[in-house]
Scaffold this motif. Structure first.
Motif, PDB file in Angstrom:
ATOM      1  N   UNK A  29      51.939  89.091 126.097  1.00 30.15           N
ATOM      2  CA  UNK A  29      51.429  89.767 127.280  1.00 30.15           C
ATOM      3  C   UNK A  29      50.191  89.110 127.850  1.00 30.15           C
ATOM      4  N   UNK A  30      49.595  88.195 127.071  1.00 28.77           N
ATOM      5  CA  UNK A  30      48.412  87.498 127.563  1.00 28.77           C
ATOM      6  C   UNK A  30      48.651  86.770 128.871  1.00 28.77           C
ATOM      7  N   UNK A  31      49.878  86.287 129.088  1.00 26.23           N
ATOM      8  CA  UNK A  31      50.164  85.588 130.345  1.00 26.23           C
ATOM      9  C   UNK A  31      50.024  86.512 131.548  1.00 26.23           C
ATOM     10  N   UNK A  32      50.213  87.821 131.328  1.00 26.15           N
ATOM     11  CA  UNK A  32      50.112  88.782 132.425  1.00 26.15           C
ATOM     12  C   UNK A  32      48.668  88.984 132.879  1.00 26.15           C
ATOM     13  N   UNK A  33      47.723  88.453 132.142  1.00 26.36           N
ATOM     14  CA  UNK A  33      46.313  88.567 132.556  1.00 26.36           C
ATOM     15  C   UNK A  33      45.974  87.630 133.705  1.00 26.36           C
ATOM     16  N   UNK A  34      46.849  86.658 133.991  1.00 29.11           N
ATOM     17  CA  UNK A  34      46.509  85.615 134.955  1.00 29.11           C
ATOM     18  C   UNK A  34      46.178  86.178 136.334  1.00 29.11           C
ATOM     19  N   UNK A  35      46.983  87.122 136.818  1.00 31.15           N
ATOM     20  CA  UNK A  35      46.733  87.681 138.153  1.00 31.15           C
ATOM     21  C   UNK A  35      45.354  88.313 138.239  1.00 31.15           C
ATOM     22  N   UNK A  36      44.965  89.019 137.186  1.00 29.73           N
ATOM     23  CA  UNK A  36      43.700  89.754 137.198  1.00 29.73           C
ATOM     24  C   UNK A  36      42.507  88.814 137.036  1.00 29.73           C
TER      25      UNK A  36
ATOM     26  N   UNK B  20      36.361  94.565 132.825  1.00 30.19           N
ATOM     27  CA  UNK B  20      36.512  93.712 131.645  1.00 30.19           C
ATOM     28  C   UNK B  20      37.989  93.395 131.453  1.00 30.19           C
ATOM     29  N   UNK B  21      38.271  92.181 130.984  1.00 30.68           N
ATOM     30  CA  UNK B  21      39.599  91.810 130.508  1.00 30.68           C
ATOM     31  C   UNK B  21      39.468  91.424 129.043  1.00 30.68           C
ATOM     32  N   UNK B  22      40.298  92.024 128.207  1.00 31.06           N
ATOM     33  CA  UNK B  22      40.304  91.686 126.776  1.00 31.06           C
ATOM     34  C   UNK B  22      41.665  91.103 126.426  1.00 31.06           C
ATOM     35  N   UNK B  23      41.681  90.276 125.394  1.00 29.43           N
ATOM     36  CA  UNK B  23      42.933  89.665 124.941  1.00 29.43           C
ATOM     37  C   UNK B  23      42.858  89.478 123.435  1.00 29.43           C
ATOM     38  N   UNK B  24      43.898  89.914 122.741  1.00 33.32           N
ATOM     39  CA  UNK B  24      43.932  89.829 121.287  1.00 33.32           C
ATOM     40  C   UNK B  24      45.135  89.001 120.866  1.00 33.32           C
ATOM     41  N   UNK B  25      44.899  87.993 120.020  1.00 30.78           N
ATOM     42  CA  UNK B  25      45.882  86.961 119.634  1.00 30.78           C
ATOM     43  C   UNK B  25      46.824  86.642 120.793  1.00 30.78           C
ATOM     44  N   UNK B  26      46.239  86.297 121.962  1.00 29.49           N
ATOM     45  CA  UNK B  26      47.078  86.160 123.156  1.00 29.49           C
ATOM     46  C   UNK B  26      47.710  84.776 123.294  1.00 29.49           C
ATOM     47  N   UNK B  27      48.824  84.744 124.000  1.00 31.90           N
ATOM     48  CA  UNK B  27      49.371  83.502 124.536  1.00 31.90           C
ATOM     49  C   UNK B  27      48.733  83.327 125.913  1.00 31.90           C
ATOM     50  N   UNK B  28      47.998  82.232 126.105  1.00 27.90           N
ATOM     51  CA  UNK B  28      47.229  82.062 127.334  1.00 27.90           C
ATOM     52  C   UNK B  28      47.716  80.900 128.194  1.00 27.90           C
ATOM     53  N   UNK B  29      48.787  80.275 127.775  1.00 29.41           N
ATOM     54  CA  UNK B  29      49.487  79.271 128.590  1.00 29.41           C
ATOM     55  C   UNK B  29      50.950  79.325 128.179  1.00 29.41           C
ATOM     56  N   UNK B  30      51.877  79.179 129.106  1.00 27.33           N
ATOM     57  CA  UNK B  30      53.296  79.277 128.745  1.00 27.33           C
ATOM     58  C   UNK B  30      53.692  78.189 127.748  1.00 27.33           C
ATOM     59  N   UNK B  31      54.544  78.544 126.797  1.00 30.60           N
ATOM     60  CA  UNK B  31      55.140  77.540 125.945  1.00 30.60           C
ATOM     61  C   UNK B  31      56.015  76.622 126.812  1.00 30.60           C
TER      62      UNK B  31
ATOM     63  N   UNK C 117      46.914  81.842 132.501  1.00 31.19           N
ATOM     64  CA  UNK C 117      45.518  82.240 132.384  1.00 31.19           C
ATOM     65  C   UNK C 117      44.565  81.068 132.203  1.00 31.19           C
ATOM     66  N   UNK C 118      45.048  79.975 131.599  1.00 29.08           N
ATOM     67  CA  UNK C 118      44.177  78.815 131.414  1.00 29.08           C
ATOM     68  C   UNK C 118      43.730  78.237 132.749  1.00 29.08           C
ATOM     69  N   UNK C 119      44.522  78.419 133.790  1.00 23.97           N
ATOM     70  CA  UNK C 119      44.108  77.987 135.126  1.00 23.97           C
ATOM     71  C   UNK C 119      43.379  79.111 135.853  1.00 23.97           C
ATOM     72  N   UNK C 120      43.838  80.346 135.689  1.00 21.61           N
ATOM     73  CA  UNK C 120      43.266  81.481 136.421  1.00 21.61           C
ATOM     74  C   UNK C 120      41.821  81.755 136.032  1.00 21.61           C
ATOM     75  N   UNK C 121      41.447  81.467 134.787  1.00 22.41           N
ATOM     76  CA  UNK C 121      40.086  81.786 134.328  1.00 22.41           C
ATOM     77  C   UNK C 121      39.029  81.020 135.113  1.00 22.41           C
ATOM     78  N   UNK C 122      39.413  79.953 135.752  1.00 24.60           N
ATOM     79  CA  UNK C 122      38.444  79.158 136.511  1.00 24.60           C
ATOM     80  C   UNK C 122      37.904  79.908 137.717  1.00 24.60           C
ATOM     81  N   UNK C 123      38.597  80.957 138.148  1.00 25.47           N
ATOM     82  CA  UNK C 123      38.116  81.746 139.285  1.00 25.47           C
ATOM     83  C   UNK C 123      37.772  83.172 138.875  1.00 25.47           C
ATOM     84  N   UNK C 124      37.588  83.397 137.566  1.00 24.03           N
ATOM     85  CA  UNK C 124      37.277  84.746 137.084  1.00 24.03           C
ATOM     86  C   UNK C 124      35.855  85.168 137.415  1.00 24.03           C
TER      87      UNK C 124
END
Length: 533
Positions: A405-412, A422-433, A445-452
């Motif tokens: 579900x970590x990938x779903x954080x990208x939009x936010x 706040x956005x929290x993530x626990x043992x998340x997948x942060x880039x698609x396999x 999310x690895x790209x989206x965090x640059x505009x967080x």
């Protein structure tokens, strides 16, 4: 005598197996690198009618002609068809299907089960009766184009053009492939006939008992640990993977091991024929990890269920801030209980409610790797429903993502609304396999965090994480550092993926308390000194 029949992925032909074939022959095996109709050096034989059945028939004819030491070839040249069959029956045929190739391989094994002693699934999905190969094609653009087609194919649209030199990663990781090999892959690639991808595979079940070996390429995002995790969810379709005749190997390379690691691949194929490999244990009577008790002893609290959303309400007056917990996946649609009833999410919901916030859990519809868009809509709808509740302070909300579900954080992360504190993530997948087919999607999310910007981010990592997932967290943290994002990292020593119901240790309990109180702190919720729940 063992005869290896090697069938490669889309766009390629028998030439791709050159180095592997040479090493297998050195071991004394017969090797048949296959160019299916329309592929490789047989590309001129394709036409609008070339489909999956065409490729299955290619393999059936080859199996019927294979012999252990050349007798069948001589008999065939003399027209002695009966002798061909008699010689062929003495040879052990091993079918190796790479990517798309697993579909014609299983189709052929179903028609000649008495001839096939093993099927090797090389970095491919699970082929199923009635399902076309398109369902497992990683390239989202190809899936979208063929999935939206409503008119019969005609003219020049009966083929899919092969990738350009810089686009092969859409079909799987090219990690480890030398530059000259990648150039050759591009130069020799042939268009893929559409019918080979869209025609459903038809199986009678005759090949169900054939021993099968899965070879997982970890740099492409698959591993034994991930398979075991999916099997543990109870999906009945995956229980076949726990049968005693099924084994697994891993290769630390990308999707093209015949180009990146031919020696290692040849060795694994020989070991597979010898019956080696890792076996996945059936669940049996043991309780699966995700259904074990939550690691904190949290007081039971009633919940309010509204559609796919559950609310855990605090004992407090007035609108309260809310924490929305977003489970991972994919989780098959028929898995029961559903994630919001798993002990970890019930525990988190109760825990934040005991500390004065509204705990929110939900079931989103990420049942397959193609469902991220639908799951994102479910999360957005749940958030709007929660913010509209008069018992919730809609200007103080946190979103907490877990695992896939970590990938779903990208939009936010890409465009945080002002009410998202706040956005929290626990043992998340942060880039698609790489094998997930989301290379060009918004779920990065690895790209989206640059505009967080100044949005606080609380990331909980486990020491014993699945390496492929851990690598995405490292990539995320590097991007966050480069963009000066506000990230707090909480470590779980000796923790596993899903540690809340697996690792009942003091370190794990402290990590959960720390993460929850950090998130609530960003919601400006006054807290008492940490309690030993």
């Amino acid at each position: 005598m063992t005869a290896f029949v090697l069938v490669s992925d889309t766009y390629t032909g028998g030439w791709v197996w050159q180095d592997v074939a040479a090493r297998l022959r050195e071991s004394g095996a017969e090797v048949y690198p296959v160019s299916l109709t329309g592929m490789g050096d047989r590309r001129d034989l394709a036409g609008p009618g070339t489909d999956l059945e065409t490729h299955i028939e290619d393999l059936v004819q080859l199996i019927d002609q294979i012999d252990p030491a050349g007798e069948a070839s001589e008999a065939s040249e003399a027209g002695e068809v009966g002798e061909v069959g008699e010689a062929a029956s003495a040879c052990r045929v091993v079918l190796v299907g790479h990517g798309y190739g697993i579909h014609p391989v299983f189709g052929a094994a179903d028609r000649r089960p008495e001839r096939v002693v093993r099927v090797v699934n090389l970095d491919a999905g699970l082929a199923q009766d009635g399902v076309p190969a398109l369902a497992l094609v990683p390239d989202q653009a190809v899936r979208d184009r063929l999935g939206q087609q409503t008119e019969p194919y005609g003219g020049d649209d009966w083929q899919i053009a092969p990738p350009a030199l810089d686009a092969w990663q859409r079909s799987g990781s090219v990690a480890g492939v030398p530059a000259d090999a990648l150039e050759r892959l591009t130069r020799l690639a042939a268009p893929q006939p559409v019918g080979t991808l869209t025609q459903p595979l038809r199986l009678s079940g005759a090949a169900a008992g054939i021993p099968t070996t899965g070879v997982l390429c970890t740099a492409n995002g698959s591993s034994i640990a991930m398979v075991e995790s999916q099997v543990g969810l109870g999906d009945p379709r995956l229980q076949v993977l726990t049968e005693p005749q099924v084994s697994f190997f891993e290769l630390a390379t990308g999707h093209w091991p015949m180009l990146s690691a031919p020696d290692e691949l040849a060795e694994v194929l020989l070991r597979a024929v010898a019956g080696e490999g890792h076996r996945i244990e059936p669940a049996g009577s043991a309780q699966p990890g995700h259904l074990r008790p939550f690691l904190l002893d949290v007081t039971e609290r009633s919940r309010e269920r509204r559609g796919r959303v559950d609310l855990y309400l605090p004992d407090a007056e007035g609108p309260r801030p809310a924490v929305v917990f977003v489970h991972g996946g994919p989780v098959p649609a028929d898995v029961r209980p559903t994630p919001r009833d798993w002990p970890a999410f019930v525990g988190y919901g109760r825990y934040v409610a005991s500390l004065g916030a509204v705990g929110v859990t939900l079931d989103h519809r990420m049942h397959d790797l193609t469902d991220f868009g639908r799951a994102a809509e479910d999360v957005a709808d749940a958030v709007e429903q929660v913010r509209a509740d008069p018992r919730v302070d809609g200007e103080r909300v946190a979103l907490w993502f877990f695992s896939g579900g970590g990938l779903l954080s990208a939009d936010w992360l890409a465009a945080p609304p002002p009410w998202l504190r706040c956005v929290a993530a626990t043992y998340p997948v942060l880039a698609p396999m790489p094998s997930w087919g989301l290379t060009d999607s918004r779920f990065r999310p690895t790209a989206a965090v640059r505009t967080a910007g100044a949005l606080p981010i609380v990331l909980t990592r486990v020491e014993l994480e699945i390496p492929e997932i851990a690598a995405t967290a490292e990539e995320f943290l590097t991007a966050a550092k480069d963009s000066a994002a506000r990230v707090e990292v909480i470590e779980v020593p000796l923790g596993h993926h899903g540690f809340e119901t697996i690792d009942h240790t003091d370190q794990a309990r402290d990590a959960v308390r720390h993460a929850v109180r950090s998130v609530l702190g960003h919601l400006r919720l006054p807290l008492d000194p940490p309690a030993r729940n």
